[in-house]
Design an enzyme around this catalytic site. Sequence first.
Site, short mmCIF file in Angstrom:
data_model
loop_
_atom_site.label_atom_id
_atom_site.label_comp_id
_atom_site.label_asym_id
_atom_site.label_seq_id
_atom_site.Cartn_x
_atom_site.Cartn_y
_atom_site.Cartn_z
N GLU A 89 0.84 -1.15 0.18
CA GLU A 89 0.05 -0.13 0.01
C GLU A 89 0.88 1.33 0.04
O GLU A 89 1.93 1.33 0.36
CB GLU A 89 -0.83 0.07 1.49
CG GLU A 89 -0.22 0.20 2.44
CD GLU A 89 -1.30 0.46 3.78
OE1 GLU A 89 -2.16 1.66 3.58
OE2 GLU A 89 -1.31 -0.20 4.53
N ARG A 100 -2.45 10.75 7.44
CA ARG A 100 -2.55 10.02 6.12
C ARG A 100 -3.76 10.31 5.51
O ARG A 100 -3.89 9.81 4.36
CB ARG A 100 -2.04 8.84 6.59
CG ARG A 100 -0.51 8.60 6.86
CD ARG A 100 -0.16 7.29 7.19
NE ARG A 100 -0.17 6.45 6.09
CZ ARG A 100 -0.28 4.99 5.99
NH1 ARG A 100 -0.46 4.64 7.21
NH2 ARG A 100 -0.37 4.28 4.88
N ARG A 104 -5.66 5.71 -0.64
CA ARG A 104 -4.53 4.84 -0.74
C ARG A 104 -4.39 4.08 -2.25
O ARG A 104 -5.46 4.00 -2.84
CB ARG A 104 -4.68 3.51 0.06
CG ARG A 104 -4.51 3.75 1.75
CD ARG A 104 -3.33 4.32 2.11
NE ARG A 104 -3.26 4.27 3.62
CZ ARG A 104 -3.65 5.29 4.16
NH1 ARG A 104 -4.22 6.49 3.60
NH2 ARG A 104 -3.82 5.39 5.57
N HIS A 124 -10.68 4.17 2.70
CA HIS A 124 -10.06 3.27 3.90
C HIS A 124 -10.25 2.05 3.72
O HIS A 124 -10.64 1.51 4.53
CB HIS A 124 -9.93 3.98 5.12
CG HIS A 124 -8.75 3.47 6.03
ND1 HIS A 124 -8.91 2.65 6.82
CD2 HIS A 124 -7.47 3.88 6.07
CE1 HIS A 124 -7.43 2.43 7.50
NE2 HIS A 124 -6.59 3.42 6.81
#
Length: 136
Positions: A89, A100, A104, A124
Amino acid sequence: MVIAGGYFGIDGGGDSPKPTKPSKPAQKDSTQQSANGETCSVGSLPKEADQVINRILTDQDHLYSQHDGKHFGNYEGVLPKKNSDYYREYTVKTPGKSNRGARRIVVGGGSENDPDVWYYTDDHYESFCVIPDAED
């Protein structure tokens, strides 16, 4: 009492048939498709995602080197099932966030700078789309 029994699944002895649980749809065993089958071109992703893709392809350092390029476990089971070391990731920075964030890129197989498959999530790991043109 009948309403409460129906809510908790208690059969009151009536003649009505018992409801059946909906079955889960079969997951396709394809490394090119996410569980929901959606695709997203690089041009449809945030510009920060394109920057991460370029860093991966050119083997550059990542902004979150402590986390990026590391194991992604696919514990949610949304992506196709693979060996535990298959997925990696990378964080896609979210402007205005001091952490963060939820975005992703997850890659699988291949090598560090030439993955076999590319996925993007902005929630997420709850859902993914395949990035078919990541290496174009």
